[in-house]
Design a protein around this motif. Sequence first.
Motif, short mmCIF file in Angstrom:
data_model
loop_
_atom_site.label_atom_id
_atom_site.label_comp_id
_atom_site.label_asym_id
_atom_site.label_seq_id
_atom_site.Cartn_x
_atom_site.Cartn_y
_atom_site.Cartn_z
N GLY A 201 0.81 -0.81 0.25
CA GLY A 201 0.30 -0.20 -0.27
C GLY A 201 0.64 0.97 0.07
N ASP A 202 0.62 1.97 0.85
CA ASP A 202 1.13 3.42 1.04
C ASP A 202 2.17 3.32 2.02
OD1 ASP A 202 -0.64 4.91 -1.47
OD2 ASP A 202 -1.69 5.13 -0.16
N ALA A 203 2.12 2.01 3.19
CA ALA A 203 3.73 2.48 4.37
C ALA A 203 4.53 1.73 4.11
CB ALA A 203 2.38 1.89 5.10
N ALA A 204 5.05 1.58 4.06
CA ALA A 204 6.90 1.27 4.68
C ALA A 204 6.90 0.13 5.89
CB ALA A 204 7.58 2.11 4.14
N GLY A 205 7.49 -0.14 5.45
CA GLY A 205 8.52 -0.97 7.07
C GLY A 205 10.18 -0.81 6.81
N VAL A 206 10.29 -0.59 8.14
CA VAL A 206 11.50 -0.56 8.16
C VAL A 206 12.75 -1.18 8.61
CG1 VAL A 206 13.09 0.39 9.80
CG2 VAL A 206 11.00 2.19 9.53
N ARG A 207 13.69 -1.31 7.77
CA ARG A 207 15.14 -2.62 7.71
C ARG A 207 15.75 -2.23 8.14
NH1 ARG A 207 10.78 -4.90 9.29
NH2 ARG A 207 10.13 -6.84 7.96
N GLY A 208 17.06 -2.77 9.70
CA GLY A 208 18.18 -2.27 10.01
C GLY A 208 18.89 -2.84 8.57
N ALA A 209 19.91 -1.60 8.79
CA ALA A 209 21.44 -2.52 7.32
C ALA A 209 22.77 -1.96 7.84
CB ALA A 209 20.67 -2.43 6.14
N ILE A 210 23.60 -2.37 7.38
CA ILE A 210 25.09 -2.02 7.28
C ILE A 210 25.71 -1.80 6.02
CG2 ILE A 210 24.94 -2.65 10.02
CD1 ILE A 210 27.32 -5.04 9.45
N LEU A 211 26.40 -1.15 6.14
CA LEU A 211 27.13 -1.03 4.65
C LEU A 211 28.90 -1.91 4.62
CD1 LEU A 211 27.51 0.39 1.43
CD2 LEU A 211 28.86 2.63 3.00
N LEU A 212 28.01 -2.99 4.05
CA LEU A 212 29.69 -3.57 3.95
C LEU A 212 31.35 -3.05 2.83
CD1 LEU A 212 28.76 -7.09 3.99
CD2 LEU A 212 29.09 -5.71 6.10
N GLY A 213 30.46 -2.12 2.06
CA GLY A 213 31.05 -2.23 0.75
C GLY A 213 30.48 -1.95 -0.56
N ALA A 214 32.15 -1.52 -1.35
CA ALA A 214 31.04 -0.80 -2.48
C ALA A 214 31.48 -1.84 -3.89
CB ALA A 214 31.64 0.55 -2.78
N GLY A 215 30.93 -1.76 -5.07
CA GLY A 215 31.81 -2.03 -6.43
C GLY A 215 30.54 -1.63 -7.92
N MET A 216 30.93 -2.74 -8.92
CA MET A 216 30.64 -2.04 -9.40
C MET A 216 29.19 -3.37 -9.71
SD MET A 216 32.09 0.51 -11.28
CE MET A 216 31.06 0.35 -12.36
N MET A 217 28.32 -2.74 -10.18
CA MET A 217 26.93 -3.56 -10.55
C MET A 217 26.62 -4.09 -12.20
SD MET A 217 24.95 -6.44 -9.42
CE MET A 217 23.94 -7.19 -9.89
N ASP A 218 26.61 -4.22 -12.88
CA ASP A 218 26.08 -3.90 -14.47
C ASP A 218 26.64 -2.22 -15.00
OD1 ASP A 218 25.17 -6.34 -14.35
OD2 ASP A 218 22.68 -5.57 -14.10
N GLY A 219 27.76 -2.49 -15.13
CA GLY A 219 28.34 -0.84 -14.87
C GLY A 219 28.31 0.30 -14.43
N CYS A 220 27.51 0.41 -13.24
CA CYS A 220 27.42 1.09 -12.41
C CYS A 220 27.82 1.25 -10.97
CB CYS A 220 25.24 1.05 -11.81
SG CYS A 220 24.63 1.99 -10.77
N ARG A 221 27.90 2.54 -10.53
CA ARG A 221 28.37 2.10 -9.04
C ARG A 221 27.60 1.95 -8.20
NH1 ARG A 221 30.21 7.41 -7.60
NH2 ARG A 221 31.35 6.55 -5.77
N ALA A 222 27.74 1.20 -6.73
CA ALA A 222 26.93 0.59 -5.88
C ALA A 222 27.56 -0.11 -4.42
CB ALA A 222 26.45 -1.12 -6.78
N LEU A 223 26.41 0.10 -4.02
CA LEU A 223 26.96 -0.08 -2.25
C LEU A 223 26.39 -1.45 -1.56
CD1 LEU A 223 25.83 3.60 -1.03
CD2 LEU A 223 28.24 2.37 -2.00
N LYS A 224 26.95 -2.20 -1.40
CA LYS A 224 26.55 -3.70 -1.42
C LYS A 224 25.55 -3.43 0.44
CE LYS A 224 29.69 -6.83 -0.61
NZ LYS A 224 30.59 -8.27 -0.81
N LEU A 225 24.39 -3.30 0.72
CA LEU A 225 24.36 -3.35 2.20
C LEU A 225 23.43 -5.01 2.63
CD1 LEU A 225 21.88 -0.38 1.67
CD2 LEU A 225 24.16 -0.47 2.54
N CYS A 226 24.40 -5.17 3.66
CA CYS A 226 23.74 -6.12 5.26
C CYS A 226 22.34 -6.54 5.06
CB CYS A 226 24.92 -6.37 6.15
SG CYS A 226 23.96 -8.36 6.79
N VAL A 227 21.00 -6.38 4.31
CA VAL A 227 20.60 -6.29 4.88
C VAL A 227 19.43 -7.89 3.98
CG1 VAL A 227 19.63 -5.07 3.15
CG2 VAL A 227 18.13 -5.11 4.15
N ASP A 228 18.69 -8.59 4.98
CA ASP A 228 17.50 -9.14 4.33
C ASP A 228 16.25 -8.85 3.51
OD1 ASP A 228 17.01 -11.77 3.34
OD2 ASP A 228 16.93 -13.06 4.74
N LEU A 229 16.00 -8.69 2.21
CA LEU A 229 15.30 -8.49 1.72
C LEU A 229 14.06 -9.64 1.80
CD1 LEU A 229 16.14 -5.54 0.48
CD2 LEU A 229 14.91 -5.32 2.25
#
Length: 435
Positions: A201-229
């Motif tokens: 709907g229009d609401a959202a749930g909050v999930r905690g995460a931590i930033l583990l590192g950075a890299g490239m994903m399909d040619g895009c600069r990306a951040l790797k977050l530890c989170v289980d979605l």
Amino acid sequence: MIPETLDALIRAGSDALQTTCGLTVTSTHVSLVHHGSLTFPALGELRIRNGTVQNVNLGCDTVLVGQLAGRAGGTDARSGIEVLASRVLSSLIEEMEGRRPRGSVENLAVTPVTLYTRGQRTYGIRLDTDAGRLFLLAEIPSKVELEEAKNSDFITGIIETYLPRDWATRERLQSGGVIDNFLVFVRKVEADLYLEVPDSGDAAGVRGAILLGAGMMDGCRALKLCVDLSDTDLPSPTRGDTIRATVGLEDRSFSFGLSYLGEAGHPLTGGAGLPCAWFAVPDSITICQRRRSFRLPPLEPVAAEIECMAGMRLDSPWGDWDQGPRRSTGRVKDLSFDGARIVLLQSVDDPVLEPGNRIRCRLHLPGEDQPVVVSALIRRVSLSLADRNEWQRDVGLEFQVTGADDRAAVARIREFVLAIQRSRLARRVDLTSTR
């Protein structure tokens, strides 16, 4: 530090199973545990001082319990449990960072127990063998929590290194280099990120995460977050979805949109891995005030009591016996015009202390004969490190004005907060010194 601590826990459990029971771990699984309560098949608890983790709960399934007496060298299951738990502890301490860490094994018993988890950096580890499973559950402090518990100047130094000098007065970060430095800061301090994951709907749930590192994903600069979605009651995001993220620092909140790129993983020892996700690097970060009014720590200790009504006794058929108020005693960590943060011992686990509940707060201000009593709403309940070895319970309150008494109490609190502010300003500009 968090992945390294998880590796140490996995190795300690695997070593204990091998050396005490002759069991080889065939597979290892690591999961993120959300906030709430869970029933845990307990064996015992490891309590550690001066280490990177303070408490580890050990558990196992019924198959492994049946193996412990014969395999761990004990005369019965309980002695086998003690041998196994002691070996896990000694193996963990051997490779744990810290200033001469030490620990003890407590609460030995094969019984289901109810554990309350804060859901922020709470990890469950399952070690599978051919003769049962060993479980480890731990809440791992972040780098910044450990350093703050030691009263070190780590956070001050890293802020000066990676953030602009005027970050506290800025409204946003836009330069690519400035944003990159901010993200390095977030990774190094292992800051908690809060992701607002949209529901159907229009609401959202909050999930905690931590930033583990950075890299490239399909040619895009990306951040790797530890989170289980995927392990959630919320819909899984699809590529291109924007998820709002926030990070708190002092009295400021950094907010930015993250474009979801896909699932990821972070390898751990024993073939295990942390669930992660890739997100595109943000191109703008907004900075705003975290609270409606500034909060200040008191200049001298302020005792506080949180008073909750326990409700009616269940053994009365009419429910007409009032048990009276229940009080939890703690101290004020910081105070504002609108609310307060109260610190309680971790052992204070009143089930009434839940977000959304209304309470009465009694503040024993210095120099006052009678406490200031004000109505309040519990906004947040969490755990934080009191020092390097002990946890404490933080209760965030928002004051509520329900009548003349509350209005007078809030006015008195405002005067007290302003007096603290004037004193701090006087010290800052050295008005109190004689020249």
